[in-house]
Design a protein around this motif. Sequence first.
Motif, short mmCIF file in Angstrom:
data_model
loop_
_atom_site.label_atom_id
_atom_site.label_comp_id
_atom_site.label_asym_id
_atom_site.label_seq_id
_atom_site.Cartn_x
_atom_site.Cartn_y
_atom_site.Cartn_z
N VAL A 61 0.98 -1.34 -0.01
CA VAL A 61 -0.05 -0.17 -0.03
C VAL A 61 1.06 1.29 0.17
CG1 VAL A 61 -0.11 0.15 2.51
CG2 VAL A 61 -2.19 1.08 1.17
N ASP A 62 2.03 1.35 0.61
CA ASP A 62 2.81 2.27 0.72
C ASP A 62 3.61 2.74 -0.52
OD1 ASP A 62 2.36 2.69 3.22
OD2 ASP A 62 3.99 1.57 4.24
N ALA A 63 4.05 1.49 -1.26
CA ALA A 63 4.43 1.49 -2.69
C ALA A 63 3.24 2.13 -3.67
CB ALA A 63 4.98 0.26 -3.28
N LEU A 64 2.21 1.65 -3.46
CA LEU A 64 1.22 2.08 -4.27
C LEU A 64 1.11 3.75 -4.04
CD1 LEU A 64 -1.32 2.00 -6.18
CD2 LEU A 64 -2.64 1.32 -4.30
N LEU A 65 1.00 4.00 -2.82
CA LEU A 65 0.94 5.67 -2.46
C LEU A 65 2.03 6.46 -3.28
CD1 LEU A 65 -0.22 5.75 1.01
CD2 LEU A 65 -1.57 6.52 -0.84
N VAL A 66 3.34 5.77 -3.30
CA VAL A 66 4.42 6.55 -3.71
C VAL A 66 4.21 6.70 -5.18
CG1 VAL A 66 7.02 6.60 -3.99
CG2 VAL A 66 5.91 5.90 -1.88
N THR A 67 3.90 5.50 -5.82
CA THR A 67 3.74 5.49 -7.49
C THR A 67 2.64 6.59 -7.71
OG1 THR A 67 4.06 3.20 -7.30
CG2 THR A 67 3.04 3.81 -9.29
N ALA A 68 1.47 6.64 -6.89
CA ALA A 68 0.70 7.60 -7.16
C ALA A 68 1.07 8.95 -7.20
CB ALA A 68 -0.62 7.57 -6.26
N ALA A 69 1.82 9.24 -6.08
CA ALA A 69 2.68 10.31 -6.00
C ALA A 69 3.34 10.98 -7.04
CB ALA A 69 3.41 10.84 -4.74
N VAL A 70 4.24 9.93 -7.72
CA VAL A 70 5.11 10.40 -9.11
C VAL A 70 4.09 10.57 -10.12
CG1 VAL A 70 6.57 9.18 -10.56
CG2 VAL A 70 6.88 9.06 -8.22
N GLY A 71 2.85 9.73 -10.12
CA GLY A 71 1.90 9.65 -11.24
C GLY A 71 1.11 11.04 -11.22
N LEU A 72 0.96 11.77 -10.15
CA LEU A 72 0.03 12.90 -10.25
C LEU A 72 0.86 14.39 -9.96
CD1 LEU A 72 -2.89 11.53 -7.85
CD2 LEU A 72 -2.70 11.72 -10.38
N THR A 73 2.31 13.93 -10.34
CA THR A 73 3.30 15.18 -10.30
C THR A 73 3.87 15.20 -11.61
OG1 THR A 73 4.90 13.82 -8.94
CG2 THR A 73 3.26 15.43 -7.76
N GLY A 74 4.97 16.24 -11.55
CA GLY A 74 5.70 16.54 -12.81
C GLY A 74 6.14 15.60 -13.65
N ALA A 75 6.96 14.64 -12.94
CA ALA A 75 7.74 13.65 -13.88
C ALA A 75 6.94 12.82 -14.73
CB ALA A 75 8.56 12.62 -12.81
N VAL A 76 5.61 12.71 -14.48
CA VAL A 76 4.61 12.04 -15.33
C VAL A 76 3.75 13.09 -16.18
CG1 VAL A 76 2.65 10.60 -15.70
CG2 VAL A 76 4.66 9.66 -14.29
N GLN A 77 3.20 13.96 -15.27
CA GLN A 77 1.99 14.95 -15.74
C GLN A 77 2.85 15.96 -16.68
OE1 GLN A 77 -1.21 15.26 -15.11
NE2 GLN A 77 -0.96 13.33 -14.06
N LEU A 78 3.86 16.39 -16.41
CA LEU A 78 4.45 17.33 -17.45
C LEU A 78 4.62 16.75 -18.89
CD1 LEU A 78 5.60 20.33 -17.99
CD2 LEU A 78 7.99 19.07 -17.64
N TYR A 79 4.98 15.31 -19.11
CA TYR A 79 4.97 14.72 -20.09
C TYR A 79 3.82 13.89 -20.77
CZ TYR A 79 9.75 15.58 -19.05
OH TYR A 79 11.00 16.42 -18.62
N GLN A 80 2.76 14.60 -20.15
CA GLN A 80 1.46 14.18 -20.60
C GLN A 80 1.11 15.00 -21.89
OE1 GLN A 80 0.80 11.20 -19.38
NE2 GLN A 80 -1.30 11.60 -19.05
N VAL A 81 1.70 16.37 -21.71
CA VAL A 81 1.70 17.18 -22.83
C VAL A 81 3.05 17.36 -23.48
CG1 VAL A 81 1.25 19.66 -23.32
CG2 VAL A 81 0.24 18.60 -21.41
#
Length: 407
Positions: free
Chosen positions: A107-127
């Motif tokens: 569950v902790d690994a899932l939270l960290v993965t969600a934190a990366v998915g909802l911030t710049g390292a993923v979100q910026l490259y959506q565009v």
Amino acid sequence: MTPSARAENPFALWLQAAVVGAAVLGLAWLLQPPLMVPFPGHGEYFAQQSVDPWSLQGKFPQRILWPALAHLCGLGGARSPIFSQLSSGVLLAVVFWFCRRRGAAAVDALLVTAAVGLTGAVQLYQVMSCHSDTWNWILMLLLVHHVARRFVFWPLVLLAALSHEMIFFFAPWLVYLRWRETRRLLPEVAALALCAGLYQVWRMVVKSYGAAPSFDVHYYLENHWLPWGTLGLWLLLVLLLLIEFGPMLVVVVWGWRENGFGWGRWGPWLYGGCVLSLMGFAYDVPRFACYAFLPLVLASIPMLARPRGRAVYAMLLGFSGVSYFALHLRMGQDGGWVFDLTRRLIQENGVLEAHWKFFTEALPRAWPWALLVSGLAGAVVVAGRRLGRYLAVSAAIVPRTTQNASP
């Protein structure tokens, strides 16, 4: 089967990581729908090179990793934005795998993965689709994971250079990480020099059989923003960090204060200094802000292991998703206003004139913005320090891990 046993099964762990990566990527799409055309500029260049990467043609043929992987997956050319999304999914899967290998509960690994998915390292490259940066993030995570294995660590550095030569700007930090493992400096400096030498040989091969490589040492020395332009970009970096990571920066501050990165006393300073050095020679501030993802991942694991850490982390993650949706500057064909501002001041007006104009014209007009950004940055630092006090527990309490998971 116990959580620790599942973590020791490589196939089961990677399967779990792939499922989580895909699920979190779908969540990321809800926050920022992906742009399914190559982003103008670098994105278009990578997409073009992915049609036939082995021809060593294009704007920067030396950066072959992203085009080659896209081509091998059958996702080159017009289909390269699909590969860009696949790369983000791989990053998220690697984050989950990395956290689990470091002892985090699922569950902790899932939270960290969600934190990366909802911030710049993923979100910026959506565009900003079809950039090679995502593979830089993946390889940097693997570097940290394999830091104790010299014959894995340094080949990964060389592989990262084939993605983007930017990795060599982190040379002091890379050597420091290895020195902490071996306490021998010269062998690590020699290994770094070998990587740089092999990379230079690769550039010579590209020049001999394809187009001339771009962005060599002479280019960076002749095209720089020192000193005033660099200082201006550092100020913009604070804004971009707040936008791309929001309240999750509190976790980074906590990690710095509590040695949560595992880098010792000087590691965070070296890493931060290497990131700042990039802006002596380039002005892609939104991209450089995304380097905060690595300290975020590393600090998240020990924080989540603290009693009450999971609840606080989930709250910060929720606030970050809301703040990103509300504050993120949607980027059009020419980029967001921060990117356009730096481009106009530095690229279009000339280097020396732009350096001075940033301070004489841009900042005086934006003093309310400067006060707001300064206040928000100060609030993040204060919150990170207070979080350390809130999570302070008796040494007798055993942290949660996969071996000691909470009910």
